[in-house]
Design an enzyme around this catalytic site. Structure first.
Site, mmCIF file in Angstrom:
data_model
loop_
_atom_site.group_PDB
_atom_site.id
_atom_site.type_symbol
_atom_site.label_atom_id
_atom_site.label_comp_id
_atom_site.label_asym_id
_atom_site.label_seq_id
_atom_site.Cartn_x
_atom_site.Cartn_y
_atom_site.Cartn_z
ATOM 1 N N TYR A 266 9.519 5.950 -23.348
ATOM 2 C CA TYR A 266 8.763 6.535 -22.236
ATOM 3 C C TYR A 266 9.700 6.852 -21.072
ATOM 4 O O TYR A 266 9.638 7.938 -20.485
ATOM 5 C CB TYR A 266 7.658 5.565 -21.805
ATOM 6 C CG TYR A 266 6.869 6.020 -20.607
ATOM 7 C CD1 TYR A 266 5.917 7.030 -20.715
ATOM 8 C CD2 TYR A 266 7.079 5.437 -19.354
ATOM 9 C CE1 TYR A 266 5.195 7.450 -19.608
ATOM 10 C CE2 TYR A 266 6.362 5.853 -18.252
ATOM 11 C CZ TYR A 266 5.419 6.857 -18.380
ATOM 12 O OH TYR A 266 4.711 7.285 -17.270
ATOM 13 N N TRP B 158 2.041 -0.921 -16.353
ATOM 14 C CA TRP B 158 1.972 0.333 -17.090
ATOM 15 C C TRP B 158 2.168 0.121 -18.595
ATOM 16 O O TRP B 158 1.561 0.821 -19.405
ATOM 17 C CB TRP B 158 2.993 1.337 -16.563
ATOM 18 C CG TRP B 158 2.981 2.604 -17.357
ATOM 19 C CD1 TRP B 158 3.974 3.090 -18.138
ATOM 20 C CD2 TRP B 158 1.893 3.532 -17.476
ATOM 21 N NE1 TRP B 158 3.578 4.270 -18.739
ATOM 22 C CE2 TRP B 158 2.308 4.562 -18.349
ATOM 23 C CE3 TRP B 158 0.613 3.598 -16.929
ATOM 24 C CZ2 TRP B 158 1.487 5.640 -18.686
ATOM 25 C CZ3 TRP B 158 -0.211 4.681 -17.262
ATOM 26 C CH2 TRP B 158 0.237 5.673 -18.133
ATOM 27 N N GLU C 151 -3.507 6.636 -15.171
ATOM 28 C CA GLU C 151 -3.004 5.965 -13.971
ATOM 29 C C GLU C 151 -4.137 5.212 -13.290
ATOM 30 O O GLU C 151 -3.928 4.136 -12.715
ATOM 31 C CB GLU C 151 -2.373 6.976 -13.002
ATOM 32 C CG GLU C 151 -1.087 7.621 -13.496
ATOM 33 C CD GLU C 151 0.076 6.656 -13.641
ATOM 34 O OE1 GLU C 151 -0.024 5.511 -13.149
ATOM 35 O OE2 GLU C 151 1.088 7.033 -14.244
#
Length: 202
Positions: free
Chosen positions: A28, A58, A50
């Site tokens: 990522y 995350w 988000e």
């Protein structure tokens, strides 16, 4: 050796320290975070994910992203907008995602709000991109949590009917979608970095 807030991987590349040792997190970091994203489906997905991330790490969301994509129809806006209470109840029982009624309902509402926009969602979001900075941050302490631009984007999206789009969440979106590039100086992904271990470690 690189600075403490940087990490050298087994591939000898220097990265932002938050990428850690998780292979998916490194991918990522290397391929997505900070890369300009203009695809409307992926931007809608980022807005929603988000929002799901609020209060969580995350990596928790990233590991569940395939399941999120499955249950929200690949984040196809029209299909998500058509979802209703039976879908919410079903998703509240799906252990593969974050089972938070408010965030699930916000995703459906955000799809409906997207369909009501006067302009494409990518055009709206990118209209709040800040001007390029003179230099990359050298530490996490230099990376803000909120900016004037993220606050303005949050205000506008809320005005348009979006939910779970606070200023901090919208700055995270800006980072993820490449409106800003917060790779630390010395990271191989940082602008103007030279992708060699020798240059990065110096």
């Amino acid at each position: 050796m690189p600075r403490p807030e940087l990490i050298r991987g087994v591939d000898d590349l220097v990265r932002c320290g938050w990428s850690g040792n998780d292979a998916e997190y490194r991918r990522y970091h290397d391929e997505e975070w900070g890369s300009p994203q203009h695809d409307p489906v992926r931007l809608f997905e980022k807005v929603c994910l988000e929002g799901f991330q609020a209060g969580l790490s995350w990596i928790t969301i990233l590991r569940r992203r395939p399941a999120f994509r499955e249950v929200f129809h690949g984040f196809d806006v029209e299909r998500v907008a058509a979802m209703g209470e039976p879908d919410v109840v079903r998703l509240l029982g799906d252990e593969r995602i974050i089972r938070h009624r408010g965030k699930i309902e916000a995703t459906i509402q955000n799809a409906r709000a997207t369909l009501e926009l006067d302009e494409p969602i990518e055009q709206l979001i990118w209209s709040f991109a800040p001007t390029e900075r003179d230099a990359q941050p050298t530490s996490f302490a230099e990376v803000p949590a909120v900016t004037a631009e993220s606050t303005a984007l949050s205000t506008e999206l809320r005005r348009r009917g979006f939910r779970f789009v606070g200023p901090t969440t919208m700055y995270a979106l800006m980072q993820a979608a490449g409106l800003v590039d917060d790779h630390l100086a010395g990271c191989f992904r940082a602008p103007a970095s030279v992708p060699t271990a020798t240059a990065q470690a110096s």
